[in-house]
Design a protein around this motif. Structure first.
Motif, mmCIF file in Angstrom:
data_model
loop_
_atom_site.group_PDB
_atom_site.id
_atom_site.type_symbol
_atom_site.label_atom_id
_atom_site.label_comp_id
_atom_site.label_asym_id
_atom_site.label_seq_id
_atom_site.Cartn_x
_atom_site.Cartn_y
_atom_site.Cartn_z
ATOM 1 N N GLN A 48 39.391 41.213 40.495
ATOM 2 C CA GLN A 48 39.224 41.765 41.975
ATOM 3 C C GLN A 48 37.881 41.504 42.584
ATOM 4 O OE1 GLN A 48 40.824 45.261 42.302
ATOM 5 N NE2 GLN A 48 42.173 44.788 40.997
ATOM 6 N N SER A 49 36.792 41.001 42.360
ATOM 7 C CA SER A 49 35.844 40.706 42.889
ATOM 8 C C SER A 49 34.782 39.934 41.591
ATOM 9 C CB SER A 49 34.611 41.766 43.586
ATOM 10 O OG SER A 49 33.485 41.369 43.717
ATOM 11 N N TYR A 50 34.324 38.597 42.076
ATOM 12 C CA TYR A 50 33.560 37.858 41.079
ATOM 13 C C TYR A 50 31.549 38.296 41.375
ATOM 14 C CZ TYR A 50 36.989 34.773 39.741
ATOM 15 O OH TYR A 50 37.933 34.124 38.968
ATOM 16 N N ARG A 51 31.189 38.897 42.432
ATOM 17 C CA ARG A 51 30.024 39.467 42.751
ATOM 18 C C ARG A 51 29.953 40.223 42.560
ATOM 19 N NH1 ARG A 51 26.455 37.634 47.278
ATOM 20 N NH2 ARG A 51 24.269 38.282 46.251
ATOM 21 N N SER A 52 28.774 41.612 41.908
ATOM 22 C CA SER A 52 27.805 42.422 42.392
ATOM 23 C C SER A 52 26.576 42.911 42.505
ATOM 24 C CB SER A 52 29.014 43.833 41.122
ATOM 25 O OG SER A 52 28.550 45.373 41.226
ATOM 26 N N GLY A 53 26.179 42.808 43.652
ATOM 27 C CA GLY A 53 25.128 42.551 44.401
ATOM 28 C C GLY A 53 24.837 41.407 43.925
ATOM 29 N N ARG A 54 23.676 41.370 42.097
ATOM 30 C CA ARG A 54 22.821 40.533 42.388
ATOM 31 C C ARG A 54 23.721 40.152 40.951
ATOM 32 N NH1 ARG A 54 17.955 39.478 43.748
ATOM 33 N NH2 ARG A 54 16.828 40.864 45.765
ATOM 34 N N GLU A 82 32.377 33.586 45.187
ATOM 35 C CA GLU A 82 33.268 34.201 45.137
ATOM 36 C C GLU A 82 34.942 33.562 45.863
ATOM 37 O OE1 GLU A 82 35.634 38.722 45.757
ATOM 38 O OE2 GLU A 82 33.427 38.266 44.794
ATOM 39 N N PRO A 83 34.785 33.401 47.516
ATOM 40 C CA PRO A 83 35.571 32.599 48.305
ATOM 41 C C PRO A 83 35.359 31.037 47.775
ATOM 42 C CG PRO A 83 33.822 33.050 49.606
ATOM 43 C CD PRO A 83 33.637 33.529 48.179
ATOM 44 N N GLU A 84 34.971 30.964 47.107
ATOM 45 C CA GLU A 84 35.391 29.609 46.500
ATOM 46 C C GLU A 84 35.668 29.425 45.113
ATOM 47 O OE1 GLU A 84 32.678 26.676 49.015
ATOM 48 O OE2 GLU A 84 32.116 26.943 46.912
ATOM 49 N N ARG A 85 35.033 30.546 44.179
ATOM 50 C CA ARG A 85 35.813 30.096 42.488
ATOM 51 C C ARG A 85 37.402 30.710 42.177
ATOM 52 N NH1 ARG A 85 36.193 25.656 40.632
ATOM 53 N NH2 ARG A 85 36.029 27.087 38.745
ATOM 54 N N ARG A 86 36.997 32.325 43.062
ATOM 55 C CA ARG A 86 37.531 33.356 43.042
ATOM 56 C C ARG A 86 39.650 32.834 43.531
ATOM 57 N NH1 ARG A 86 40.806 37.134 44.854
ATOM 58 N NH2 ARG A 86 41.274 39.157 43.482
ATOM 59 N N PRO A 87 40.018 31.894 44.214
ATOM 60 C CA PRO A 87 41.073 31.815 44.275
ATOM 61 C C PRO A 87 41.151 30.114 43.313
ATOM 62 C CG PRO A 87 40.272 31.987 47.126
ATOM 63 C CD PRO A 87 38.678 31.297 45.437
ATOM 64 N N ILE A 88 40.219 30.047 42.579
ATOM 65 C CA ILE A 88 40.394 28.401 41.873
ATOM 66 C C ILE A 88 40.904 29.650 40.519
ATOM 67 C CG2 ILE A 88 39.587 26.821 40.792
ATOM 68 C CD1 ILE A 88 39.918 26.511 43.958
ATOM 69 N N GLY A 89 40.076 30.530 40.394
ATOM 70 C CA GLY A 89 40.757 30.869 39.321
ATOM 71 C C GLY A 89 41.782 32.102 38.906
ATOM 72 N N ARG A 90 42.301 32.317 40.363
ATOM 73 C CA ARG A 90 43.668 32.230 40.420
ATOM 74 C C ARG A 90 44.658 31.262 40.005
ATOM 75 N NH1 ARG A 90 46.969 37.151 40.341
ATOM 76 N NH2 ARG A 90 49.219 36.476 39.864
ATOM 77 N N ARG A 91 44.617 29.807 40.602
ATOM 78 C CA ARG A 91 45.108 29.083 40.895
ATOM 79 C C ARG A 91 45.555 28.891 39.065
ATOM 80 N NH1 ARG A 91 43.465 23.687 40.294
ATOM 81 N NH2 ARG A 91 44.470 22.101 41.183
ATOM 82 N N ASN A 92 44.257 28.934 38.374
ATOM 83 C CA ASN A 92 44.843 28.065 37.474
ATOM 84 C C ASN A 92 45.604 29.494 36.342
ATOM 85 O OD1 ASN A 92 42.987 25.744 37.787
ATOM 86 N ND2 ASN A 92 41.101 26.678 36.677
ATOM 87 N N LEU A 93 45.139 29.769 36.748
ATOM 88 C CA LEU A 93 46.118 31.664 35.847
ATOM 89 C C LEU A 93 47.295 31.237 35.914
ATOM 90 C CD1 LEU A 93 44.945 35.295 35.690
ATOM 91 C CD2 LEU A 93 47.258 34.415 36.616
ATOM 92 N N ASP A 94 47.616 31.528 37.717
ATOM 93 C CA ASP A 94 49.033 31.007 37.375
ATOM 94 C C ASP A 94 49.461 30.267 36.817
ATOM 95 O OD1 ASP A 94 49.336 33.759 39.158
ATOM 96 O OD2 ASP A 94 48.919 32.214 40.639
ATOM 97 N N VAL A 130 40.619 23.095 45.248
ATOM 98 C CA VAL A 130 40.290 22.852 46.517
ATOM 99 C C VAL A 130 39.357 24.314 47.186
ATOM 100 C CG1 VAL A 130 41.475 22.132 48.950
ATOM 101 C CG2 VAL A 130 41.785 20.965 47.303
ATOM 102 N N TYR A 131 38.668 23.753 48.124
ATOM 103 C CA TYR A 131 37.597 25.125 48.426
ATOM 104 C C TYR A 131 38.491 25.119 50.384
ATOM 105 C CZ TYR A 131 35.175 25.164 44.130
ATOM 106 O OH TYR A 131 34.058 24.425 43.423
ATOM 107 N N GLU A 132 39.264 26.430 50.287
ATOM 108 C CA GLU A 132 39.500 26.292 52.129
ATOM 109 C C GLU A 132 38.382 26.525 52.876
ATOM 110 O OE1 GLU A 132 41.417 24.745 53.185
ATOM 111 O OE2 GLU A 132 43.266 24.203 51.597
ATOM 112 N N GLN A 133 37.296 27.782 52.414
ATOM 113 C CA GLN A 133 36.215 28.181 52.559
ATOM 114 C C GLN A 133 35.089 28.540 51.774
ATOM 115 O OE1 GLN A 133 37.147 32.748 53.364
ATOM 116 N NE2 GLN A 133 38.609 32.618 52.339
ATOM 117 N N GLY A 134 34.577 28.827 52.478
ATOM 118 C CA GLY A 134 32.859 28.837 51.793
ATOM 119 C C GLY A 134 32.163 28.231 52.964
#
Length: 586
Positions: free
Chosen positions: A306-312, A362-374, A444-448
């Motif tokens: 649900q998140s690709y980053r936590s602080g550092r 995160e906004p660039e790579r997390r949607p790609i993770g979901r795309r590839n999962l599906d 494709v990155y739609e935001q970032g």
């Protein structure tokens, strides 16, 4: 009794799988100090992931390691097909029969179309061979900073850094102070400590994988990377997949991997004789000599953090997403995660970008993770249906009727030709796995770290087998071969590994002057290159560039287009300065 030593670094990488090792290589090439720790004493001893797709090989090419994998991996003519068979061998009327075969991964009739899209081909190299290559490349670049037998115990985060405790196999503890932590540990340590939650479907399928040696050259078809089995007599043997593992490629491969599904009480999960019997029965090779290396039992996950980053702390690879093995998306997504992250860390550390640039990971790579999962889940669902729908051998068909279906399929008659034609229609849906060029190159990155130009995303082919390269911001820079001073170079070769690249047409001198002045004034690494109309003899760049002769493209170090202007402006320096500020978040 333990002793303690302190280590100062910029990035602590946890995990020396493909993701962690490539992160080390990329950071070294970018001049970022780091320490990689891995709790295992040595690289992987299982074949595991093996397909390195076109995008991953492009990244390896950029970082100077593609040649190692091209030399060790399988050439296209040795893995560019997939095949469905009854068995490899046997004396029965349906044994050793090829049911269907199709080109795959850019091989065969796909070669011209796929090679036009990328400067490099994919390859096949199992992780037992790829990890040592990556380890060697990482250690050459960062001597003493890649440490196996070192386990992350815990860490605390402070305002300006994090402080971790690492323990080696001798029991000695080390304090590591770093600005960032990249979790590439497969989700074993860092994610659970952070309480990372996942979306998707955990543990939804069980697989047994057998790594063995055997001489199958008398029966195996040369050039088929994957062979799927549909057994005429024993439904329980259907669904197994044979994979060549090298080190010789093609039918003379010395090592093999066989994947099959087992129930909780199936002795083929662990009993040596049962495992050997399962191999022989599935392949139909009788008492052929086999050498069993390893049996592993594992569950297939399809989850995305649900998140690709936590602080550092940044999650990458299997720590961020666990993907089914279909289409090799797990390994390749991991490499592309750390490629995205490494240049951003380098830019921030050099003062070329503000720290908020790291928020774009995160906004660039997390949607790609979901795309590839599906996509991978869809492949598995389709694969389970293919043999049933193609051959009419669903669970409703009693075992005694199965030979009738196979007899019809193979007979030389009107109904046989119809059966094969109908089956071919179904088998071709498997192109979502082995011919999905858009999934390999079309993330494709739609935001970032980019500026949208207001143009709509191009239409995509639902089956993924058609790729439409464009220079729209958020898309990978299209590849085209450019003729320059008598040599042929890819458009990718003009992209700086550690800065931004401004690409202009023949009338783009004002843009190039603006880039030069901006670089001198701000210190931002910004190079410019002219790629005019007619720069390549095929006309590919003319069709793909998406700008006029007086326009410009700004390309990031990871080959992604960050900004596009199709024509000239009154004040190019002011315009470019605004663009750079927005993208670098300085």
């Amino acid at each position: 009794m333990t002793s303690e030593t302190a280590i100062e670094t910029t990035v602590l990488i946890v995990g020396a799988g493909v993701g962690g090792l490539t992160a080390s290589i990329f950071l070294s090439n970018l001049g970022v100090d780091h320490l990689l720790v891995e709790q295992r004493p040595e690289p992987a001893r299982l074949p595991k992931a093996h397909y390195m797709n076109h995008r991953t090989m492009e990244i390896f090419r950029q970082h100077g390691i593609a040649g190692d994998f091209e030399s060790a991996g399988a050439p296209l003519d040795k893995f560019g097909k997939v095949c469905w068979q009854t068995t490899l061998a046997g004396k029965g009327p349906f044994d050793g029969r090829v049911i269907y075969e199709m080109d795959a991964f850019g091989g065969g009739d796909l070669r011209e179309y796929w090679s036009a899209a990328s400067p490099v081909a994919a390859t096949n190299l199992p992780q037992i061979r790829s990890e040592p290559l990556l380890r060697s490349a990482a250690e050459r670049r960062a001597p003493g900073r890649v440490r196996y037998g070192h386990e992350l115990i815990d860490w605390t985060e402070q305002p300006d850094r994090l402080v971790a405790t690492v323990r080696d196999t001798a029991g000695e503890t080390h304090t590591v102070a770093a600005k960032y932590l990249i979790a590439a540990d497969g989700g074993r340590t860092v994610g659970p400590r952070l309480g990372v939650r996942f979306d998707g479907w955990p543990r939804f399928h069980h697989v047994t994988t057998v790594h063995f040696s055997a001489d199958l050259s008398r029966w195996q078809r040369d050039g088929a990377l994957l062979t799927y089995f549909v057994n005429p007599k024993q439904p329980s043997l259907s669904g197994a997949t044979l994979v060549e593992m090298g080190p010789t490629w093609g039918c003379f491969s010395e090592e093999w991997g066989l994947h099959f599904t087992t129930g909780p009480d199936d002795p083929a999960r662990s009993d040596r004789e049962a495992v050997l019997a399962r191999i022989r029965d599935t392949l139909g090779i009788g008492q052929q000599r086999l050498r069993l290396h390893k049996v592993s039992n594992w569950t297939v996950d399809a989850v995305n953090a649900q998140s690709y980053r936590s602080g550092r702390v940044f999650l990458a690879g299997d720590a961020a997403h666990k993907l089914p093995p279909a289409a090799g998306l797990g390994l390749n997504t991991a490499v592309q995660d750390v490629h995205n992250l490494a240049w951003k860390i380098a830019a921030v550390e050099r003062g070329h970008a503000g720290p908020d640039l790291l928020d774009t990971y995160e906004p660039e790579r997390r949607p790609i993770g979901r795309r590839n999962l599906d996509w991978a889940v869809g492949i598995i669902a389709n694969s389970e249906l293919v043999s049933e729908a193609a051959l009419g051998l669903g669970p409703h068909v009693p075992e005694w009727m199965r030979p009738t279906f196979f007899n019809t399929y193979f007979e030389d008659s009107a109904r046989g030709r119809t059966a094969r034609a109908r089956a071919a229609e179904v088998f071709r849906t498997h192109r979502i796995d082995c011919q999905a060029l858009d999934i390999e190159l079309g993330a494709v990155y739609e935001q970032g770290a980019l500026i949208p130009d207001g143009t709509p995303a191009p239409a995509t082919e639902p089956m993924g087998d058609k790729f439409f390269p464009v220079t729209r911001p958020g898309h990978r820079l299209p590849h085209a071969w450019i003729d320059r001073d008598g040599t042929r170079e890819s458009t990718h070769d003009f992209v700086a590994i550690d800065g931004y690249t401004l690409i202009t047409g023949s009338a783009g001198q004002p843009w190039r002057e603006a880039a030069r002045r901006l670089r001198e004034r701000t210190g931002i690494p910004l190079e410019s290159v002219v790629l005019p109309a007619g720069a390549d003899t095929t006309g590919a760049w003319d069709r793909l560039r998406g700008i006029g002769d007086d326009g410009a493209l700004l390309v990031r170090p990871d080959h992604y287009v960050a900004w596009r202007r199709t024509d000239a402006v009154a004040d190019p320096e002011a315009d470019l300065a605004r663009v750079i500020q927005r993208i670098t978040l300085r």
